[in-house]
Motif scaffolding. Structure first.
Motif, PDB file in Angstrom:
ATOM      1  N   GLU A   1       1.025   5.298  -0.174  1.00 13.98           N
ATOM      2  CA  GLU A   1       0.309   6.568  -0.109  1.00 13.98           C
ATOM      3  C   GLU A   1       1.105   7.662  -0.834  1.00 13.98           C
ATOM      4  O   GLU A   1       2.343   7.628  -0.855  1.00 13.98           O
ATOM      5  CB  GLU A   1       0.107   7.015   1.342  1.00 13.98           C
ATOM      6  CG  GLU A   1      -0.630   6.029   2.227  1.00 13.98           C
ATOM      7  CD  GLU A   1       0.306   5.201   3.071  1.00 13.98           C
ATOM      8  OE1 GLU A   1      -0.117   4.712   4.125  1.00 13.98           O
ATOM      9  OE2 GLU A   1       1.479   5.034   2.675  1.00 13.98           O
TER      10      GLU A   1
ATOM     11  N   ALA B   1      -2.706   0.142  -4.257  1.00 16.50           N
ATOM     12  CA  ALA B   1      -2.628  -1.180  -3.635  1.00 16.50           C
ATOM     13  C   ALA B   1      -2.190  -2.236  -4.628  1.00 16.50           C
ATOM     14  O   ALA B   1      -2.511  -2.151  -5.827  1.00 16.50           O
ATOM     15  CB  ALA B   1      -3.985  -1.545  -3.051  1.00 16.50           C
TER      16      ALA B   1
ATOM     17  N   LEU C   1       0.875  -1.163   0.000  1.00 14.80           N
ATOM     18  CA  LEU C   1       0.000   0.000   0.000  1.00 14.80           C
ATOM     19  C   LEU C   1       0.915   1.217   0.000  1.00 14.80           C
ATOM     20  O   LEU C   1       1.739   1.375   0.906  1.00 14.80           O
ATOM     21  CB  LEU C   1      -0.894   0.024   1.240  1.00 14.80           C
ATOM     22  CG  LEU C   1      -1.923  -1.095   1.367  1.00 14.80           C
ATOM     23  CD1 LEU C   1      -2.562  -1.074   2.752  1.00 14.80           C
ATOM     24  CD2 LEU C   1      -2.983  -0.980   0.293  1.00 14.80           C
TER      25      LEU C   1
ATOM     26  N   ILE D   1     -10.733  -0.470   2.274  1.00 12.40           N
ATOM     27  CA  ILE D   1      -9.566   0.395   2.408  1.00 12.40           C
ATOM     28  C   ILE D   1      -9.929   1.540   3.344  1.00 12.40           C
ATOM     29  O   ILE D   1     -10.953   2.211   3.145  1.00 12.40           O
ATOM     30  CB  ILE D   1      -9.108   0.969   1.061  1.00 12.40           C
ATOM     31  CG1 ILE D   1      -8.826  -0.151   0.069  1.00 12.40           C
ATOM     32  CG2 ILE D   1      -7.882   1.866   1.257  1.00 12.40           C
ATOM     33  CD1 ILE D   1      -7.651  -1.039   0.432  1.00 12.40           C
TER      34      ILE D   1
ATOM     35  N   CYS E   1      -2.959   4.675   4.817  1.00  6.27           N
ATOM     36  CA  CYS E   1      -4.039   3.841   4.310  1.00  6.27           C
ATOM     37  C   CYS E   1      -3.805   2.406   4.767  1.00  6.27           C
ATOM     38  O   CYS E   1      -2.658   1.997   5.016  1.00  6.27           O
ATOM     39  CB  CYS E   1      -4.196   3.936   2.801  1.00  6.27           C
ATOM     40  SG  CYS E   1      -2.884   3.226   1.807  1.00  6.27           S
TER      41      CYS E   1
ATOM     42  N   ALA F   1      -5.649  -1.811   4.594  1.00  9.20           N
ATOM     43  CA  ALA F   1      -6.568  -2.719   3.910  1.00  9.20           C
ATOM     44  C   ALA F   1      -6.925  -3.883   4.825  1.00  9.20           C
ATOM     45  O   ALA F   1      -6.065  -4.395   5.548  1.00  9.20           O
ATOM     46  CB  ALA F   1      -5.927  -3.242   2.626  1.00  9.20           C
TER      47      ALA F   1
ATOM     48  N   GLY G   1       0.152   1.043   4.833  1.00 11.17           N
ATOM     49  CA  GLY G   1       1.192   1.787   4.149  1.00 11.17           C
ATOM     50  C   GLY G   1       2.090   2.472   5.164  1.00 11.17           C
ATOM     51  O   GLY G   1       1.863   2.390   6.373  1.00 11.17           O
TER      52      GLY G   1
ATOM     53  N   CYS H   1      -3.919   6.102  -2.497  1.00 16.81           N
ATOM     54  CA  CYS H   1      -3.414   4.861  -1.906  1.00 16.81           C
ATOM     55  C   CYS H   1      -3.424   3.805  -3.001  1.00 16.81           C
ATOM     56  O   CYS H   1      -4.496   3.328  -3.386  1.00 16.81           O
ATOM     57  CB  CYS H   1      -4.278   4.438  -0.730  1.00 16.81           C
ATOM     58  SG  CYS H   1      -3.858   2.825  -0.041  1.00 16.81           S
TER      59      CYS H   1
END
Length: 125
Positions: A6, A24, A4, A34, A96, A98, A116, A22
């Motif tokens: 950013e 991914a 991830l 997210i 960010c 997930a 991230g 962000c």
């Protein structure tokens, strides 16, 4: 490998705008939620917003409702956070994350699996 990344942070005057991204990779994007979190010096990490990449459901913390907008581009595996009417108290490192979550909305950091490294947002008065 899950990643991830950013981007989009920076320095802006109060009342200004920034758009965070962000990007991914390494997992099935459509299956995940997210989230965006932020952490200011000396403060706990705070959930800001999240989006379900499966159905587009969104959540906003009260502190940003009406000013921030989260969106996703599933074709690019990217989530955006449009931040308008920024205030000095929005200054923080924005992360960010997930996760495959069971409960909506997933507001706590422990509900996310991947993170991230963050991007700094500084709002001057």
């Amino acid at each position: 490998e899950v990643q991830l990344v950013e981007s989009g942070g920076g320095l802006v005057q109060a009342g200004g705008s920034l758009r965070l991204s962000c990007a991914a990779s390494g997992f099935t994007f459509d299956d995940y939620v997210i989230g965006w979190f932020r952490q200011a010096p000396g403060r706990e990490r705070e959930g800001v917003s999240c989006i379900s990449c499966k159905d587009g459901s969104t959540y906003y913390a009260d502190s940003v409702k009406g000013r921030f907008t989260i969106s996703s581009d599933n074709a690019k595996n990217t989530v955006y956070l449009q931040m308008n009417s920024l205030k000095p108290e929005d200054t923080a490192v924005y992360y960010c994350a997930a996760g495959v979550v069971l409960w909506w909305p997933p507001r706590q950091s422990y509900e996310y699996d991947y993170w991230g490294v963050g991007t700094q947002v500084t709002v001057s008065s």
